[in-house]
Scaffold this motif. Structure first.
Motif, short mmCIF file in Angstrom:
data_model
loop_
_atom_site.label_atom_id
_atom_site.label_comp_id
_atom_site.label_asym_id
_atom_site.label_seq_id
_atom_site.Cartn_x
_atom_site.Cartn_y
_atom_site.Cartn_z
N SER A 74 15.76 13.57 81.76
CA SER A 74 14.93 13.00 82.56
C SER A 74 14.18 12.24 82.37
CB SER A 74 14.75 12.96 84.32
OG SER A 74 15.70 13.80 84.82
N LEU A 75 13.91 10.53 82.15
CA LEU A 75 12.93 10.12 81.14
C LEU A 75 12.32 9.39 82.55
CD1 LEU A 75 10.75 9.25 79.15
CD2 LEU A 75 12.49 7.18 78.78
N HIS A 76 10.63 9.39 82.93
CA HIS A 76 10.11 9.18 84.43
C HIS A 76 9.51 8.19 84.52
CE1 HIS A 76 12.24 12.13 86.79
NE2 HIS A 76 12.02 12.83 85.65
N ALA A 77 9.12 7.31 82.74
CA ALA A 77 8.44 6.67 82.62
C ALA A 77 7.67 6.01 81.11
CB ALA A 77 6.20 6.40 82.88
N ALA A 78 8.47 5.06 80.97
CA ALA A 78 8.11 4.40 79.08
C ALA A 78 7.01 3.82 78.30
CB ALA A 78 8.89 3.46 79.45
N GLY A 79 6.83 3.83 77.08
CA GLY A 79 5.38 3.87 76.78
C GLY A 79 4.52 4.94 76.91
N ALA A 80 4.48 6.20 77.30
CA ALA A 80 3.61 7.20 77.03
C ALA A 80 3.21 7.60 75.90
CB ALA A 80 4.35 8.50 78.01
N SER A 81 2.31 8.17 75.95
CA SER A 81 1.04 8.61 74.80
C SER A 81 1.48 10.45 74.72
CB SER A 81 0.51 7.94 74.20
OG SER A 81 -0.87 8.20 75.55
N ALA A 82 1.70 10.73 75.69
CA ALA A 82 1.55 12.15 75.99
C ALA A 82 3.02 12.46 76.90
CB ALA A 82 -0.13 12.21 75.76
N VAL A 83 3.43 13.85 77.42
CA VAL A 83 4.01 14.03 77.86
C VAL A 83 3.73 15.34 78.21
CG1 VAL A 83 6.05 11.81 77.68
CG2 VAL A 83 6.24 14.58 76.81
#
Length: 93
Positions: A74-83
C-alpha cells in the motif's frame, strides 16, 4: 551491506533505524538532504532503502533476503522524502 559486497551511493543509504518484533521488521527510511521525492509515487532510492530492512527479516540468526514478489503493498501518499515500513514474510518465505 558493504560487508556483504553491496556498494551503495549516498542516495541509497537511507535506512535510519530498524527493529524487529517477532517475525515483523519495522524500518524508518529517509532520502538524503537535497534529494527530492516529488514526481514519484515512491522515489526509487527510498524504496530500495526500505528493502534494506529485509537484512533483519530472517529468523533469529538467519539472514533475510530481498523479495521478488509482492502482495498487499500500500502507498498512502506520493512524493514522500521519509517513510516508515512494516515488513513481514509469508509462510512460504
Amino acid at each position: 551491506m558493504a560487508g556483504a559486497g553491496f556498494g551503495y551511493g549516498p542516495a541509497f543509504r537511507g535506512l535510519r533505524a530498524a527493529w524487529r518484533r517477532g517475525d515483523e521488521v519495522f524500518a524508518e527510511v529517509a532520502l538524503p538532504e537535497g534529494t527530492e521525492g516529488a514526481g514519484f509515487g515512491l522515489h526509487p532510492a527510498l524504496f530500495d532503502a526500505c528493502l534494506h530492512g529485509f537484512a533483519l527479516a530472517g529468523s533469529e540468526g538467519e539472514a533475510g533476503g530481498v523479495p521478488f514478489a509482492w502482495e498487499e503493498v500500500s502507498l498512502h501518499a506520493a512524493g514522500a522524502s521519509a517513510v516508515r515500513v512494516r515488513l513481514t514474510r509469508t509462510a512460504a518465505g
